[in-house]
Design an enzyme around this catalytic site. Structure first.
Site, PDB file in Angstrom:
ATOM      1  N   ASP A 308      41.429   7.610 -21.862  1.00  0.00           N
ATOM      2  CA  ASP A 308      41.339   8.970 -21.351  1.00  0.00           C
ATOM      3  C   ASP A 308      42.459   9.783 -22.018  1.00  0.00           C
ATOM      4  O   ASP A 308      43.406   9.213 -22.560  1.00  0.00           O
ATOM      5  CB  ASP A 308      41.514   8.946 -19.830  1.00  0.00           C
ATOM      6  CG  ASP A 308      41.598  10.340 -19.252  1.00  0.00           C
ATOM      7  OD1 ASP A 308      40.745  11.176 -19.588  1.00  0.00           O
ATOM      8  OD2 ASP A 308      42.539  10.600 -18.472  1.00  0.00           O
ATOM      9  N   ASP A 505      43.370   7.747 -15.480  1.00  0.00           N
ATOM     10  CA  ASP A 505      44.197   8.013 -14.297  1.00  0.00           C
ATOM     11  C   ASP A 505      43.541   8.918 -13.265  1.00  0.00           C
ATOM     12  O   ASP A 505      44.020   9.010 -12.150  1.00  0.00           O
ATOM     13  CB  ASP A 505      45.530   8.638 -14.719  1.00  0.00           C
ATOM     14  CG  ASP A 505      45.377  10.102 -15.119  1.00  0.00           C
ATOM     15  OD1 ASP A 505      44.374  10.416 -15.779  1.00  0.00           O
ATOM     16  OD2 ASP A 505      46.252  10.910 -14.779  1.00  0.00           O
ATOM     17  N   ASP A 509      37.824   9.210 -14.005  1.00  0.00           N
ATOM     18  CA  ASP A 509      37.890   7.967 -14.775  1.00  0.00           C
ATOM     19  C   ASP A 509      37.458   6.752 -13.964  1.00  0.00           C
ATOM     20  O   ASP A 509      37.215   5.682 -14.531  1.00  0.00           O
ATOM     21  CB  ASP A 509      39.317   7.718 -15.275  1.00  0.00           C
ATOM     22  CG  ASP A 509      39.807   8.808 -16.203  1.00  0.00           C
ATOM     23  OD1 ASP A 509      38.990   9.254 -17.026  1.00  0.00           O
ATOM     24  OD2 ASP A 509      40.968   9.210 -16.101  1.00  0.00           O
TER      25      ASP A 509
END
Length: 613
Positions: A308, A505, A509
């Site tokens: 990410d 995080d 996600d």
């Protein structure tokens, strides 16, 4: 499994007590009860083990537990109760350690819905009422207060909505939504209160959909069998064959029992959980929470990495990265005056500018005559000087007609520009951006040295922002503008290249973390949903902790494999000796205890530092 952690604990205590009681009975003048007691305290372990084996066979799994059942049952049949209770104790101890590893690793995590609202404020009959989410229906008009999490998808009915959508899209900088604009549930109201017209029930909205994605991904991920069980069928066949040959050629069933007792795979059962617990403990010293043996094994075999952006590759918080001034103005003075005025604003960008000025130890003044236009900017007086801070259009509208912005700052993807005017003159711009974490390039290089062959950036941000962040990092592919379900597809598509690790995080996600072979959550400031869905949680805000996590996982797995191989080798030697009549069942059980000690001591090496390159 039938037996939970409490039952596993009880199963260790029962044969331990029974073994000790059996040795005490002759001293109390009751030797006739000795064998009966040993047999009686073996039976509970045997019953639970048989139940677990039946459940495993129904799932199509064959494990080494079958050898333990055969050895205990055969020992009881031929009157070798002492050997049976020793085997029961060894097996129950191994099961306890394995259960302890999982219990120790999986600490209580905050549930995904802990962040979600339970109620909403609805307009009804000329007033306001607070109602449960289940009672909200499309068409209802809600009051979204400052700090509220949007409970359902809808449309801004009135007012200006300043929304923190970082939990959904990963973008840390708030966005503005005007009347008529769509709003996703799960966003946080970072501005003033506004009205929302509900378009979907809470259960049908974006946030609820993310919850369902997490649940579905977790259930679809195939469980990994215990490491030792991979040798189960071959080892089981060899054991039965040796025992049958010994019985056939000697006519002595005790020899077959001795073979089964020596073959009881306690060193295999013990080697893996002890190495795992040791690895978990060592990882904890590095502020890394690994949720059990499956996670360690998956982490040790990672081939592809999906990252990410916001909060993972970047810090996840907009920071002042530059103060560009015009006409020779002092950057610190421009920042000080802007921050002094911004003290009167609750806007997250204003608070960031104030924090930057305070971090530079600039002395802030108290503003007066402050007028704020929500979502656009603020103007007022600082130390007798007229100050305007906000978007470029807002600030320019406060300057005399024909005033030009002569500052030609280079635009950077993902950056926010805050303009500053002082006493009717354009003074400068404050640039805020979510910066790349320091050392990221070196980190990715070291991950490749550890065997990660493919690295993919997957983000909900715009393509220009994602490309700017990925530039120069040696990333193999960039996937931008992704929704949570699209991130899951990216993870699944990467599986063709080998086991996939996903690092993220945010709430957005969580589904992809659950779908990956091993999900890693940045838990220091990340969302509870990502920590819940992940297999590994980094408890500090340092992405580079993934390096020791992978190294510890690989070393723990290597040591566990050592124990498995050593256990099989030593057991085979003992089985041959028992088949030839050199070992009785009790002697075989004692030799197995010695093998257990050797295997445990070897597995405890996983606690040591080793070499973390």
């Amino acid at each position: 499994m039938l037996a939970g952690f409490f039952v596993r604990t009880l199963l260790v205590l029962l044969p331990t007590f029974g073994l000790g009681l059996g040795f005490v009975l002759p001293l109390l003048g009751q030797p006739a009860w000795q064998d009966r007691v040993w047999g009686a305290f073996t039976v509970p372990v045997l019953i639970v083990l048989v139940y677990d084996i039946v459940a495993s066979l129904r799932r199509g799994e064959v494990g080494l537990d079958i050898v333990a059942v055969l050895s205990m049952a055969a020992a009881l049949v031929v009157g070798e109760e002492l050997a049976a209770v020793v085997v029961a104790l060894m097996y129950a101890g191994g099961q306890f350690l394995e259960a302890f590893a999982e219990r120790h690793a999986r600490r209580e995590m905050t549930a995904l819905l802990a962040r979600a609202p339970r109620s909403a404020v609805r307009y009804r009959a000329g007033g306001l009422e607070e109602v449960d989410l289940d009672l909200i229906v499309p068409g209802d008009r809600l009051l979204i207060r400052q700090g509220d999490v949007i409970p359902a998808d809808g449309i801004v009915a009135s007012g200006l909505a300043v929304l923190d959508q970082s939990a959904l899209t990963g973008e840390p900088i708030p966005v503005q939504q005007h009347a008529g604009d769509q709003v996703m549930s799960g966003s946080n109201n970072a501005g003033e209160a506004f009205d929302l017209t509900v378009s979907h029930r809470a259960a049908e909205s974006t946030y609820a959909g993310i919850v369902r994605l997490v649940d579905g991904a977790q259930r679809s991920k195939a469980p990994m069998s215990r490491l030792a069980d991979r040798f189960a069928i071959v080892f089981l066949g060899v054991t039965v064959l040796i025992a049958a040959v010994a019985w056939f050629f000697t006519g002595d069933p005790v020899r077959a029992v001795a073979v089964l007792v020596v073959a009881t795979p306690c060193p295999l059962i013990l080697a893996v959980p002890v190495a795992i617990v040791s690895g978990l403990s060592r990882a904890a010293r590095h502020s890394i929470l690994i949720k059990g043996g499956k996670a360690i094994e998956a982490l040790a075999r990672v081939n592809s990495l999906v990252l990410d952006k916001t909060g993972t590759l970047t810090d996840g918080r907009a920071k002042v990265v530059a103060v560009n001034v015009s006409d020779g103005a002092d950057p610190d003075e421009v920042l000080r005056l802007a921050a002094s005025l911004d003290q009167a604003s609750k806007h997250i960008i204003a608070q960031t500018i104030v924090a930057e000025a305070q971090g530079r130890l600039l002395k802030l003044a108290v503003p007066s005559d402050v007028v704020e236009t929500p979502g656009e900017g603020v103007r007022g007086v600082v130390e007798g000087r007229s100050i305007a801070v906000g978007g470029i259009q807002f600030v320019m509208s406060k300057l005399p007609q024909g005033t030009e912005n002569r500052l030609q700052a280079k635009k950077v993807a993902g950056a926010v520009i805050v303009a500053v005017a002082i006493d009717g003159h354009f003074a400068g711009e404050i640039r805020l951006a979510d910066e790349l974490r320091s050392g990221t390039q070196l980190l990715l290089q070291r991950l490749r040295m550890l065997g990660v062959q493919r690295i993919v950036l997957a983000t909900g941000d715009r393509s220009e922002v994602a490309d700017a962040i990925a530039a120069g990092l040696g990333i193999d592919a960039v996937r931008s503008g992704l929704t949570p379900d699209q991130k899951v597809l990216v993870v699944l598509s990467e599986r063709k290249n080998g086991p996939v690790m996903m690092i993220g995080d945010g709430v957005n996600d969580a589904p992809s973390l659950a779908a990956a072979d091993v999900g890693v959550a940045m838990g220091a400031r990340g969302a509870a949903a990502s920590a819940e869905a992940a297999d590994v949680v980094i408890l500090v805000d340092h992405l580079d902790r993934i390096l020791p996590a992978m190294q510890i996982a690989r070393r723990s797995r290597f040591i566990a494999l050592e124990g498995v191989i050593a256990g099989i080798g030593l057991s085979l030697i003992g089985m041959v000796a028992a088949a030839l009549g050199y070992l009785t069942p009790v002697e075989g059980a004692l030799i197995q205890e010695a093998i257990d000690v050797a295997v445990i001591l070897n597995a405890l090496r996983a606690l040591g530092d080793g070499k973390l390159s």
